[in-house]
Design a protein around this motif. Structure first.
Motif, PDB file in Angstrom:
ATOM      1  N   SER A   1       0.827  -1.209   0.000  1.00  0.00           N
ATOM      2  CA  SER A   1       0.000   0.000   0.000  1.00  0.00           C
ATOM      3  C   SER A   1       0.862   1.260   0.000  1.00  0.00           C
ATOM      4  N   ALA A   2       1.910   1.275   0.820  1.00  0.00           N
ATOM      5  CA  ALA A   2       2.795   2.435   0.883  1.00  0.00           C
ATOM      6  C   ALA A   2       3.497   2.664  -0.448  1.00  0.00           C
ATOM      7  N   ALA A   3       3.952   1.572  -1.083  1.00  0.00           N
ATOM      8  CA  ALA A   3       4.645   1.691  -2.370  1.00  0.00           C
ATOM      9  C   ALA A   3       3.700   2.210  -3.439  1.00  0.00           C
ATOM     10  N   PHE A   4       2.461   1.713  -3.436  1.00  0.00           N
ATOM     11  CA  PHE A   4       1.496   2.181  -4.440  1.00  0.00           C
ATOM     12  C   PHE A   4       1.244   3.672  -4.289  1.00  0.00           C
ATOM     13  N   HIS A   5       0.981   4.114  -3.065  1.00  0.00           N
ATOM     14  CA  HIS A   5       0.670   5.529  -2.849  1.00  0.00           C
ATOM     15  C   HIS A   5       1.881   6.426  -3.094  1.00  0.00           C
ATOM     16  N   GLU A   6       3.070   5.880  -2.957  1.00  0.00           N
ATOM     17  CA  GLU A   6       4.273   6.675  -3.230  1.00  0.00           C
ATOM     18  C   GLU A   6       4.523   6.828  -4.730  1.00  0.00           C
ATOM     19  N   HIS A   7       4.197   5.812  -5.505  1.00  0.00           N
ATOM     20  CA  HIS A   7       4.585   5.795  -6.918  1.00  0.00           C
ATOM     21  C   HIS A   7       3.440   5.989  -7.903  1.00  0.00           C
ATOM     22  N   PHE A   8       2.211   6.034  -7.407  1.00  0.00           N
ATOM     23  CA  PHE A   8       1.049   6.243  -8.271  1.00  0.00           C
ATOM     24  C   PHE A   8       0.170   7.334  -7.679  1.00  0.00           C
ATOM     25  N   ALA A   9      -0.586   7.997  -8.532  1.00  0.00           N
ATOM     26  CA  ALA A   9      -1.569   8.983  -8.086  1.00  0.00           C
ATOM     27  C   ALA A   9      -2.946   8.342  -8.171  1.00  0.00           C
ATOM     28  N   VAL A  10      -3.594   8.183  -7.051  1.00  0.00           N
ATOM     29  CA  VAL A  10      -4.887   7.490  -7.017  1.00  0.00           C
ATOM     30  C   VAL A  10      -5.889   8.170  -7.942  1.00  0.00           C
TER      31      VAL A  10
END
Length: 207
Positions: free
Chosen positions: A194-203
């Motif tokens: 979850s942390a990696a997704f939010h760091e590298h993608f814009a929801v």
């Protein structure tokens, strides 16, 4: 976000299920894999249930669950199962993340490809691509396949170590949005994913 998104890959084992888990978790969405082929290591739905952090009720049952890890058309033949395309209509529930099997041209039956299903659904689609050697060709081929069927492409999500030129080249030549890159994680667990997704993608790119 109140829509369905399809997640497909440029090939098998590109990180599609991990990305789908991260996306579904970030959106608080429901997850659906229409066809599971191969059960020796558990199902992708089970893996998403663990990695996404979603409530159990958000993991929807597959339309078909086949035992052999191969193309669904062949896995169904081995199991003596007839795949009925009318059973593969997306559930009406939203938001929803739908994960295909392998790449866009994987056969569902002897006369139906996943790309044909995607065209029928006409839902925004994310292409998950490796960053390793060969990804430019595989990614551009997948883009061409989807475009030839008028399937809306939301963008490309990369998985792996950063390879700036390859990622930029695919986005530029393919004329698609570069959504981000999910790096390899030393510990594949829900919080880290979850942390990696939010760091590298814009929801908001998926909304």
């Amino acid at each position: 976000m109140n829509r369905a998104i399809v997640v497909t890959g440029t090939d098998t084992d590109v990180g599609k299920t991990v990305f789908a888990a991260a996306l579904a978790g970030a959106l608080g969405a429901y997850y659906w894999k229409p066809i599971q082929a191969g059960l020796d290591d558990g199902s992708d739905a089970q893996r998403v249930a663990v990695l996404s952090g979603l409530p159990a009720g958000h993991i929807l049952p597959e339309a078909y669950c086949l035992t052999t890890p191969c193309s669904p058309h062949r896995a169904a033949e081995i199991d003596a199962v007839r795949i009925d395309a009318t059973m593969l209509e997306p559930p009406a529930i939203r938001p929803l993340v739908i994960e295909g099997a392998g790449g866009a041209l994987v056969p569902v039956t002897r006369d139906l490809l996943f790309a044909d299903l995607f065209a029928r659904w006409c839902l925004p689609t994310v292409i998950v691509a490796r960053t390793t050697l060969g990804t430019i060709n595989h990614s551009l081929l997948t883009i061409e396949i989807l475009r030839s069927r008028a399937i809306p492409i939301l963008g490309v999500a990369f998985v792996g170590d950063g390879v700036e030129d390859s990622e930029a080249t695919i986005a530029a030549i393919g004329g698609v949005k570069r959504l981000g890159r999910l790096p390899w994680l030393s510990s594949l667990e829900p919080a880290a994913l979850s942390a990696a997704f939010h760091e590298h993608f814009a929801v908001e790119d998926f909304a």
